[in-house]
Design a protein around this motif. Structure first.
Motif, PDB file in Angstrom:
ATOM      1  N   ARG A  27      -3.896  27.149   8.359  1.00 25.71           N
ATOM      2  CA  ARG A  27      -4.651  27.179   9.620  1.00 25.71           C
ATOM      3  C   ARG A  27      -6.149  27.186   9.350  1.00 25.71           C
ATOM      4  O   ARG A  27      -6.930  26.543  10.069  1.00 25.71           O
ATOM      5  CB  ARG A  27      -4.245  28.410  10.438  1.00 25.71           C
ATOM      6  N   TYR A  28      -6.596  27.883   8.312  1.00 20.32           N
ATOM      7  CA  TYR A  28      -8.014  27.903   7.957  1.00 20.32           C
ATOM      8  C   TYR A  28      -8.510  26.489   7.668  1.00 20.32           C
ATOM      9  O   TYR A  28      -9.541  26.052   8.196  1.00 20.32           O
ATOM     10  CB  TYR A  28      -8.239  28.809   6.740  1.00 20.32           C
ATOM     11  N   TYR A  29      -7.771  25.767   6.824  1.00 24.92           N
ATOM     12  CA  TYR A  29      -8.169  24.395   6.511  1.00 24.92           C
ATOM     13  C   TYR A  29      -8.104  23.501   7.746  1.00 24.92           C
ATOM     14  O   TYR A  29      -8.952  22.617   7.940  1.00 24.92           O
ATOM     15  CB  TYR A  29      -7.260  23.819   5.420  1.00 24.92           C
ATOM     16  N   TYR A  30      -7.102  23.724   8.571  1.00 28.70           N
ATOM     17  CA  TYR A  30      -6.919  22.899   9.766  1.00 28.70           C
ATOM     18  C   TYR A  30      -8.073  23.096  10.749  1.00 28.70           C
ATOM     19  O   TYR A  30      -8.639  22.127  11.269  1.00 28.70           O
ATOM     20  CB  TYR A  30      -5.593  23.268  10.428  1.00 28.70           C
ATOM     21  N   GLU A  97       1.304  14.441   7.065  1.00 31.14           N
ATOM     22  CA  GLU A  97       0.649  13.406   7.873  1.00 31.14           C
ATOM     23  C   GLU A  97       0.262  13.944   9.242  1.00 31.14           C
ATOM     24  O   GLU A  97      -0.786  13.588   9.790  1.00 31.14           O
ATOM     25  CB  GLU A  97       1.558  12.189   8.014  1.00 31.14           C
ATOM     26  N   GLN A  98       1.111  14.816   9.804  1.00 31.88           N
ATOM     27  CA  GLN A  98       0.766  15.420  11.087  1.00 31.88           C
ATOM     28  C   GLN A  98      -0.447  16.349  10.940  1.00 31.88           C
ATOM     29  O   GLN A  98      -1.281  16.430  11.848  1.00 31.88           O
ATOM     30  CB  GLN A  98       1.961  16.189  11.644  1.00 31.88           C
ATOM     31  N   PHE A  99      -0.527  17.043   9.809  1.00 30.75           N
ATOM     32  CA  PHE A  99      -1.704  17.867   9.520  1.00 30.75           C
ATOM     33  C   PHE A  99      -2.949  16.987   9.466  1.00 30.75           C
ATOM     34  O   PHE A  99      -3.990  17.310  10.064  1.00 30.75           O
ATOM     35  CB  PHE A  99      -1.499  18.604   8.196  1.00 30.75           C
ATOM     36  N   THR A 103      -2.080  16.669  14.796  1.00 29.33           N
ATOM     37  CA  THR A 103      -1.177  16.730  15.948  1.00 29.33           C
ATOM     38  C   THR A 103      -0.688  18.147  16.234  1.00 29.33           C
ATOM     39  O   THR A 103      -0.159  18.409  17.311  1.00 29.33           O
ATOM     40  CB  THR A 103       0.054  15.843  15.717  1.00 29.33           C
ATOM     41  N   GLY A 104      -0.810  19.032  15.242  1.00 32.14           N
ATOM     42  CA  GLY A 104      -0.293  20.393  15.384  1.00 32.14           C
ATOM     43  C   GLY A 104       1.173  20.537  15.049  1.00 32.14           C
ATOM     44  O   GLY A 104       1.700  21.650  15.034  1.00 32.14           O
ATOM     45  N   ASN A 125       4.666  27.730  12.109  1.00 30.24           N
ATOM     46  CA  ASN A 125       3.831  26.642  12.607  1.00 30.24           C
ATOM     47  C   ASN A 125       2.383  27.142  12.607  1.00 30.24           C
ATOM     48  O   ASN A 125       2.009  27.953  13.456  1.00 30.24           O
ATOM     49  CB  ASN A 125       4.276  26.251  14.014  1.00 30.24           C
ATOM     50  N   PRO A 126       1.560  26.728  11.648  1.00 36.38           N
ATOM     51  CA  PRO A 126       0.228  27.322  11.504  1.00 36.38           C
ATOM     52  C   PRO A 126      -0.670  27.257  12.738  1.00 36.38           C
ATOM     53  O   PRO A 126      -1.372  28.235  13.028  1.00 36.38           O
ATOM     54  CB  PRO A 126      -0.366  26.548  10.317  1.00 36.38           C
TER      55      PRO A 126
END
Length: 309
Positions: A27-30, A97-99, A103-104, A125-126
């Motif tokens: 989540r941090y990277y996202y 790929e979703q990351f 897209t979450g 789910n981050p």
């Protein structure tokens, strides 16, 4: 957390801790949109977030269970794991790929397999913090956010009076499998047919997905669906929540195999009766196609053999 007297209680607690911690770093990277992307030798993509999650999972599990082997998507596969009854199986980010495309719809997945079947599972789910967890014979749980307690979770059986809602996935044959899935769809008497862009997440039958059954099938004899780390967490979670998961022949998936690849398709459903109906429709359609020569003669395919190392 699990009751102290439960089998694999400590393992479940550690799986939840590891999945939650890895989910936070992903989540941090996202949120920062700072993860660099690299291409692996097989052409698939990996990011800094995958690698950081992999390191943290290995660190946490290794600290609590130093004698257990760990099989992950991003790590080197040490075949010494085959000499162990226990093997941890993890996907640091299921849905890279979703990351990347933001897209979450991606998860951190962790499971412990014992004698070839998962006994503990935890998936996070981050972006939302949603946790799905399960223990063999003890049930399934969900947790909406990290500051809430685990809640027992059961899938609601489908009302047989209503047509089933069927989905497949771009990761499991779509859109090339459309003619075959449409034919199964007609035999199965479904009201909705969807091709999802996510894999076999433990979230697949939660209410917001609005599906009753999930089919992975390809045209021809090649029915390789995914790697063990793609399946193990959802396999146990769905079973313990009251659903059913098998290959196209109705056999349960085995884990910690020499080649950790799951073959022979995928049938998952929110209840055993729906699974049986879908399996019957699939087998009827495959038999019809084999008689007409529309599929190869080697159905179902044999489990591939791992290459010599």
């Amino acid at each position: 957390m699990a009751e102290p007297t439960s089998p694999y209680a400590r393992e479940l607690d550690v799986a939840i801790i590891a999945a939650t911690a890895a989910g936070r770093i992903v989540r941090y990277y996202y949120d920062a949109a700072s993860a660099r992307t690299y291409e692996k030798d097989d052409g698939s993509l990996v990011t800094d977030a995958d690698l950081a999650s992999d390191r943290l999972i290995r660190e946490i599990i290794g600290a609590h269970f130093p004698d257990d082997p760990i099989l992950t998507e991003e790590g080197i596969d040490d075949l010494e794991r085959l000499t162990h009854a226990r093997c941890w199986i993890a996907d640091p980010i299921d849905g890279t790929e979703q990351f990347i495309h933001r897209t979450g719809d991606f998860d951190v997945l962790i499971a412990l397999a014992v004698n070839g079947r998962p006994v503990v599972a935890a998936g996070v789910n981050p972006p939302t913090g949603l946790l799905c967890a399960a223990m063999l014979g003890r049930g399934a749980w969900i947790r909406d956010t990290a500051d809430k307690e685990l809640q027992s979770f059961k899938l609601r059986p489908r009302d047989n009076a209503d047509p089933a809602r069927l989905a497949t996935s771009v990761w499991f044959g779509a859109p090339a499998n459309a003619p075959l899935v449409e034919a199964v769809h007609r035999r199965f008497n479904t009201t909705r047919l969807a091709a999802l862009k996510i894999g076999f997440t433990p979230r697949i039958f939660l209410p917001f997905q609005a599906i009753d059954a999930y089919l992975g099938i390809r045209l021809g004899d090649d029915q390789a669906m995914g790697w063990e780390w793609d399946f193990a967490t959802a396999d146990l979670f769905i079973h313990e929540a009251g659903g059913h998961v098998t290959d196209l022949s109705g056999k349960p998936f085995r884990y910690n195999k020499p080649l950790p690849r799951n073959v022979n398709g995928l049938i998952a459903a929110r209840d055993p009766a729906t699974h049986q109906r879908l399996a019957s429709a699939v087998q009827a359609e495959l038999a019809s196609r084999q008689e007409s020569g529309a599929v190869g003669n080697d159905w179902p395919p044999e489990q591939p053999v791992a290459p010599d190392t």
